[in-house]
Design a protein around this motif. Structure first.
Motif, mmCIF file in Angstrom:
data_model
loop_
_atom_site.group_PDB
_atom_site.id
_atom_site.type_symbol
_atom_site.label_atom_id
_atom_site.label_comp_id
_atom_site.label_asym_id
_atom_site.label_seq_id
_atom_site.Cartn_x
_atom_site.Cartn_y
_atom_site.Cartn_z
ATOM 1 N N GLY A 93 42.896 56.350 28.646
ATOM 2 C CA GLY A 93 43.526 56.625 27.594
ATOM 3 C C GLY A 93 44.514 55.641 27.101
ATOM 4 O O GLY A 93 45.212 55.831 26.052
ATOM 5 N N LYS A 94 44.809 54.752 27.790
ATOM 6 C CA LYS A 94 45.923 53.743 27.735
ATOM 7 C C LYS A 94 45.342 52.186 27.169
ATOM 8 O O LYS A 94 44.260 52.006 27.533
ATOM 9 C CB LYS A 94 46.820 53.230 28.831
ATOM 10 N N THR A 95 46.067 51.827 26.355
ATOM 11 C CA THR A 95 45.551 50.318 25.616
ATOM 12 C C THR A 95 46.492 49.451 26.246
ATOM 13 O O THR A 95 47.738 49.359 26.017
ATOM 14 C CB THR A 95 45.543 50.368 24.045
ATOM 15 N N ALA A 96 45.875 48.297 26.846
ATOM 16 C CA ALA A 96 46.805 47.327 27.388
ATOM 17 C C ALA A 96 46.378 45.986 26.791
ATOM 18 O O ALA A 96 45.157 45.531 26.748
ATOM 19 C CB ALA A 96 46.704 47.166 29.107
ATOM 20 N N LEU A 97 47.430 45.147 26.237
ATOM 21 C CA LEU A 97 47.158 43.932 25.857
ATOM 22 C C LEU A 97 47.695 42.953 26.865
ATOM 23 O O LEU A 97 48.915 42.905 27.295
ATOM 24 C CB LEU A 97 47.981 43.713 24.268
ATOM 25 N N VAL A 98 46.897 41.821 27.238
ATOM 26 C CA VAL A 98 47.451 40.892 28.161
ATOM 27 C C VAL A 98 47.189 39.561 27.550
ATOM 28 O O VAL A 98 46.078 39.089 27.326
ATOM 29 C CB VAL A 98 46.580 41.043 29.464
ATOM 30 N N THR A 99 48.174 38.870 27.430
ATOM 31 C CA THR A 99 48.188 37.432 26.871
ATOM 32 C C THR A 99 47.784 36.479 27.868
ATOM 33 O O THR A 99 48.150 36.574 28.970
ATOM 34 C CB THR A 99 49.583 37.209 26.140
ATOM 35 N N GLY A 100 47.285 35.322 27.221
ATOM 36 C CA GLY A 100 46.799 34.287 28.144
ATOM 37 C C GLY A 100 45.795 34.804 29.266
ATOM 38 O O GLY A 100 46.135 34.528 30.506
ATOM 39 N N SER A 101 44.799 35.655 28.895
ATOM 40 C CA SER A 101 44.175 36.159 29.942
ATOM 41 C C SER A 101 42.552 36.046 30.189
ATOM 42 O O SER A 101 41.965 36.834 30.634
ATOM 43 C CB SER A 101 44.271 37.798 29.743
ATOM 44 N N THR A 102 42.250 34.594 29.754
ATOM 45 C CA THR A 102 40.962 34.208 29.801
ATOM 46 C C THR A 102 40.626 33.846 31.265
ATOM 47 O O THR A 102 39.448 33.868 31.522
ATOM 48 C CB THR A 102 40.351 33.301 28.839
ATOM 49 N N GLU A 103 41.795 33.457 31.944
ATOM 50 C CA GLU A 103 41.543 33.042 33.399
ATOM 51 C C GLU A 103 42.761 33.273 34.210
ATOM 52 O O GLU A 103 43.651 33.728 33.648
ATOM 53 C CB GLU A 103 41.149 31.539 33.196
ATOM 54 N N GLY A 104 42.747 33.034 35.202
ATOM 55 C CA GLY A 104 43.891 32.754 36.261
ATOM 56 C C GLY A 104 44.583 34.320 36.322
ATOM 57 O O GLY A 104 43.833 35.148 36.297
ATOM 58 N N ILE A 105 45.866 34.316 36.651
ATOM 59 C CA ILE A 105 46.656 35.473 36.787
ATOM 60 C C ILE A 105 46.408 36.511 35.509
ATOM 61 O O ILE A 105 46.195 37.594 35.876
ATOM 62 C CB ILE A 105 48.097 35.224 37.078
ATOM 63 N N GLY A 106 46.209 35.834 34.389
ATOM 64 C CA GLY A 106 46.129 36.966 33.287
ATOM 65 C C GLY A 106 44.758 37.461 33.269
ATOM 66 O O GLY A 106 44.763 38.749 33.291
ATOM 67 N N PHE A 107 43.572 36.860 33.675
ATOM 68 C CA PHE A 107 42.375 37.566 33.868
ATOM 69 C C PHE A 107 42.389 38.359 34.899
ATOM 70 O O PHE A 107 42.000 39.526 34.871
ATOM 71 C CB PHE A 107 41.554 36.588 34.103
ATOM 72 N N GLY A 108 43.074 38.235 36.145
ATOM 73 C CA GLY A 108 43.119 39.200 37.155
ATOM 74 C C GLY A 108 43.979 40.393 36.894
ATOM 75 O O GLY A 108 43.556 41.636 37.182
ATOM 76 N N ILE A 109 44.918 40.414 35.995
ATOM 77 C CA ILE A 109 45.615 41.431 35.413
ATOM 78 C C ILE A 109 44.811 42.464 34.688
ATOM 79 O O ILE A 109 44.740 43.318 34.728
ATOM 80 C CB ILE A 109 47.052 41.107 34.950
ATOM 81 N N ALA A 110 44.172 41.675 33.722
ATOM 82 C CA ALA A 110 43.096 42.354 32.755
ATOM 83 C C ALA A 110 42.077 43.085 33.595
ATOM 84 O O ALA A 110 41.894 44.272 33.197
ATOM 85 C CB ALA A 110 42.619 41.329 31.623
#
Length: 258
Positions: A7-24
């Motif tokens: 039910g939560k919406t999360a926006l992760v910037t710079g998330s196409t690879e690396g740490i950002g993708f891992g977080i996403a």
């Protein structure tokens, strides 16, 4: 311990690879609907395809106001914001011009400032929200080869602390996360020449780099993106409701301080 972000919406910037993708990826696995962000549509589409049905994407360069405005127009509300976008460029202080300083400031600091202005009021109105700013151990252990980068990451820690106090009593928490050397695609690219020269596996090359350039590391290797993402997912969850205004370290013990 069960982290449920359904039910939560999360926006992760710079998330196409690396740490950002891992977080996403970690947030999506916890049940959140994830918005991926990157500068190019092709990379955003590829990341969304990997993440599956719990993800969608917005291509926008958050290093400028126009890109920020385009993102907010596409995603007017979010429960969780992870300001992960960041750049680094090793260079001697006396060779770094104003344009390089300004680019690091715009991408590493102002992108987070703009996200905070855009999304924190809506979180406060809802009585719940999470803003996480990705800083670095370089915020305190300012690297002589990247002073401009270290200064920008110190600013992220100060920004998170100040915003946490500004959001006091709203149900919204704000924290910074300080990774140490992490084996992302960017670090792999930085170490590629050494890997090609030695013929060693990239994790061994990264461990040698850490032991040489970050000798205070306790784990004596680079972290994985998943290890960093795990901390971020926890901080983004309802379970971390009493943690705010903190600089949370996932640096492998590089910072030699209590």
């Amino acid at each position: 311990m069960l982290i449920d972000l359904s039910g939560k919406t999360a926006l992760v910037t710079g998330s196409t690879e690396g740490i950002g993708f891992g977080i996403a990826q970690g947030l999506a696995q916890a049940g959140a609907t994830v918005i991926v962000n990157g500068r190019t549509q092709a990379k955003v589409d590829a990341a969304v395809e990997k993440l599956g049905s719990k993800a969608r994407g917005v291509a926008a360069d958050l290093g400028n106001v126009e890109g920020h405005d385009a993102l907010v127009a596409a995603v007017p509300n979010a429960d969780i914001i992870v300001s992960n976008l960041g750049i680094f460029q090793p260079a001697d202080f006396f060779d770094v011009d104003d344009a390089t300083w300004d680019r690091h400031w715009q991408v590493n600091v102002m992108a987070g400032v703009r996200l905070a202005r855009a999304y924190l009021p809506g979180m406060a109105a809802n009585g719940w929200g999470r803003l996480l700013l990705l800083s670095s151990e370089s915020a305190f252990n300012v690297p002589v080869e990247m002073i401009h980068y270290g200064v920008s990451k110190t600013a992220d820690v100060a920004l998170a602390r100040g915003l946490a106090k500004r959001m006091a009593g709203t149900g919204v928490t704000v924290n910074s996360v300080l990774p140490g050397p992490t084996l992302s695609e960017g670090v792999e690219a930085m170490l590629e020449d050494e890997r090609a020269k030695t013929g060693k596996p990239i994790d061994e090359v990264a461990a040698a780099f850490v032991q040489t350039h970050r000798p205070s590391s306790i784990i004596r290797r680079a972290a994985t993106v998943e290890e960093v993402a795990n901390l971020v997912v926890y901080l983004a969850s309802p379970l971390a409701s009493a943690t705010t205004g903190a600089a949370m370290r996932v640096d492998g013990g590089v910072l030699d301080t209590l």
